[in-house]
Design an enzyme around this catalytic site. Structure first.
Site, PDB file in Angstrom:
ATOM      1  N   HIS A 109       0.811  -1.220   0.000  1.00  0.00           N
ATOM      2  CA  HIS A 109       0.000   0.000   0.000  1.00  0.00           C
ATOM      3  C   HIS A 109       0.844   1.271   0.000  1.00  0.00           C
ATOM      4  CE1 HIS A 109       0.438  -0.133   4.518  1.00  0.00           C
ATOM      5  NE2 HIS A 109       0.464   1.176   4.353  1.00  0.00           N
ATOM      6  N   ASP A 139       0.056  -7.519   1.364  1.00  0.00           N
ATOM      7  CA  ASP A 139       0.553  -6.154   1.554  1.00  0.00           C
ATOM      8  C   ASP A 139       2.081  -6.115   1.584  1.00  0.00           C
ATOM      9  OD1 ASP A 139       0.249  -3.429   1.756  1.00  0.00           O
ATOM     10  OD2 ASP A 139       0.079  -3.411   3.933  1.00  0.00           O
ATOM     11  N   GLY A 208       3.412   6.503   8.007  1.00  0.00           N
ATOM     12  CA  GLY A 208       4.807   6.705   7.620  1.00  0.00           C
ATOM     13  C   GLY A 208       5.697   5.580   8.108  1.00  0.00           C
ATOM     14  N   ASN A 209       5.253   4.865   9.162  1.00  0.00           N
ATOM     15  CA  ASN A 209       5.981   3.687   9.641  1.00  0.00           C
ATOM     16  C   ASN A 209       5.748   2.479   8.736  1.00  0.00           C
ATOM     17  OD1 ASN A 209       5.784   4.829  12.874  1.00  0.00           O
ATOM     18  ND2 ASN A 209       7.634   3.746  12.218  1.00  0.00           N
ATOM     19  N   SER A 210       4.676   2.524   7.950  1.00  0.00           N
ATOM     20  CA  SER A 210       4.316   1.374   7.121  1.00  0.00           C
ATOM     21  C   SER A 210       5.491   0.926   6.257  1.00  0.00           C
ATOM     22  CB  SER A 210       3.127   1.727   6.222  1.00  0.00           C
ATOM     23  OG  SER A 210       1.963   1.902   6.974  1.00  0.00           O
ATOM     24  N   GLY A 266     -11.449 -24.226  -5.161  1.00  0.00           N
ATOM     25  CA  GLY A 266     -12.804 -23.994  -5.641  1.00  0.00           C
ATOM     26  C   GLY A 266     -13.911 -24.383  -4.691  1.00  0.00           C
ATOM     27  N   VAL A 267     -13.803 -23.970  -3.424  1.00  0.00           N
ATOM     28  CA  VAL A 267     -14.888 -24.220  -2.469  1.00  0.00           C
ATOM     29  C   VAL A 267     -15.280 -22.926  -1.774  1.00  0.00           C
ATOM     30  CG1 VAL A 267     -14.295 -26.636  -2.007  1.00  0.00           C
ATOM     31  CG2 VAL A 267     -13.242 -24.822  -0.638  1.00  0.00           C
ATOM     32  N   ILE A 269     -16.642 -21.668   1.908  1.00  0.00           N
ATOM     33  CA  ILE A 269     -16.551 -22.273   3.239  1.00  0.00           C
ATOM     34  C   ILE A 269     -17.223 -21.415   4.298  1.00  0.00           C
ATOM     35  CG2 ILE A 269     -14.434 -23.535   2.713  1.00  0.00           C
ATOM     36  CD1 ILE A 269     -12.858 -21.341   4.147  1.00  0.00           C
TER      37      ILE A 269
END
Length: 468
Positions: A109, A139, A208-210, A266-267, A269
């Protein structure tokens, strides 16, 4: 007083407390040079003539409601028409050096939507970075700068990380480069509903820490600071980091091909509740309920059915719904693995060939089945059901079942409604009215009974409780 026994104890206690407090100075010197500041830029897009900026809109609202200028409002410079190709600041984040030849890890991000990415090292050198790849599901992103001899981080073993252990973060909160904060690991395997489980800490993390590193006391990176829990937009004592083992798996694929390849079966749940687990003989609430199986999918080819409960995948236990997509997603497409399902009171082992994840397919809505003569055998529960024709079975892609024509009393309270298909009663498969009648004759009507129903393209268990 210093020689008194009580005084000696106090001094000793105080000394012990001082010695037990962590010292992060060496860690900062060791890891600090590996942490980078990331600025993203985007090109000016054409805007509507005369449109107000967010700051101008806020000042105008303040003036209208309070009749005075907004305090400490920045002075607005005269508007100028800027060239569309000119890059303007977009955001600030953090990252850390993975390898000496310029590969850098950050959050997806942080770089999403950026036209340019600028990386600043602690020695103030600045580089224009190339986005190698970004994965929104986890991410995680990797960017590359043209440099050599860079100080790379050491990657730690997340499995050794313990709750209560001291950890440290370095990043650029609000653009303040090389800011150090510290705290402890509050929890591991914290499930927030995302594709990954997170490391929870009380380390101060702010915008900003991201993308910055979470560092243990051995100077190893154990996570990427990614999210905070906040009602104000700022730090409130809870922050989350992506475990480094997961991040490294993603980064290796991004560096190799620029994208992440994940498995799918392909399930659809849903969780297994305690009441349902007990009523069908599963024991404890574990595994995931298969609500639907995509036609032609790996699950369909392997023989998995709606109503099955998946308890193991590739030898690993599946305890909660989040476990299955993570286990399947981390499996290389094309791999053939074992899968265990609980069906009709017994475990069944199947083999499944994992496919590569693709865009979600929207199942077509089935047309309502035609009514046949209703059966009265279920009236004790308030149920009126009828058989399915062969054409209806083919259209609905089921081997059998009975259609609910009416649901009142106990059945209605359980959530059953007209149009549902009943596929099993008390772990006995129902393919026809005859099966339904047989199952009903064996049911202890004084106790709650599990009923597997299908509604639309999904299957679920409900408990019909006796009327008191």
């Amino acid at each position: 007083m210093a020689w008194t026994p009580s005084g000696a104890v106090i001094a000793q206690t105080q000394s012990t407390v001082v010695r037990s407090l962590p010292d992060f100075t060496d860690l900062v010197e060791q890891v600090g040079p590996s942490v980078v500041n990331i600025r993203t830029l985007e090109k000016v897009r054409p805007s509507t003539p005369g449109a107000a900026t967010p700051d101008e809109e806020m000042q105008e609202l303040f003036r209208r409601f309070f009749g005075v200028p907004m305090p400490n409002a920045p002075r607005q410079a005269p508007r100028q028409n800027k060239p569309q190709d000119e890059a303007q600041p977009r955001g600030v984040g953090s990252g850390f050096i993975l390898s000496a030849d310029g590969f850098i890890m950050t959050n997806a991000h942080v770089v999403e939507g950026a036209d340019e990415v600028m990386v600043t090292l602690t020695d103030k050198r600045e580089f224009k970075a190339r986005i190698v790849g970004a994965d929104k599901r986890t991410d995680v992103a990797v960017v590359k700068i043209q440099a050599t001899g860079l100080p790379a981080v050491k990657v730690g073993d997340v499995s050794r990380l313990r709750v209560g252990e001291w950890v440290m973060a370095i990043g650029s909160p609000f653009g303040l480069e090389s800011t150090v904060t510290a705290g402890i690991v509050s929890a591991k395997q914290r499930d927030t509903g995302d594709y990954l489980s997170f490391i929870q800490t009380d380390v101060a993390i702010n915008p900003g820490n991201s993308g910055g590193p979470l560092i243990n006391m051995r100077g190893e990176v154990v996570g990427i600071n990614s999210q905070i829990y906040s009602r104000s937009g700022g730090f409130m004592g809870i922050s989350f980091a992506i475990p480094m083992d997961e991040a490294m798996r993603v980064s290796e694929q991004l560096r190799a091909s620029g994208r992440v390849s994940r498995g799918r079966i392909g399930v659809q749940i849903a969780p297994v509740t305690k009441d349902v687990a007990e009523s069908i003989g599963l024991g404890k609430a574990q595994g995931v309920l298969v609500r639907g199986v995509e036609e032609g999918s790996p699950a369909d080819k392997a023989g998995i059915e709606a109503g099955d409960i998946i308890t193991r995948f590739d030898g690993k236990p599946i305890d909660k719904p989040a476990d299955l997509p993570r286990a399947v997603g981390n499996t290389k497409p094309g791999s053939k693995v074992g899968i265990t399902v609980f069906r009709r009171g017994a475990n069944k082992d199947l083999n499944i060939t994992v496919a590569e994840i693709e865009a979600e397919k929207v199942a077509a809505a089935a047309t309502p089945p035609e009514k046949t003569a209703p059966a009265a055998i279920g009236q004790h529960w308030g149920l009126s059901v009828s058989d399915l024709t062969e054409a209806q079975k083919k259209e609905l892609r089921v081997r059998g079942g009975v259609r609910v024509d009416a649901a009142t009393d106990a059945a209605a309270r359980a959530g059953i409604r007209e149009g549902d298909l009943i596929l099993a009663v008390a772990n006995l498969e129902v393919t026809s009215l005859k099966d339904f009648e047989l199952a009903m004759s064996r049911v202890d009507k004084s106790r709650p009974t599990s009923v597997l129903i299908r509604r639309g393209d999904g299957a679920q268990y409900v408990l019909i409780r006796p009327t008191k």
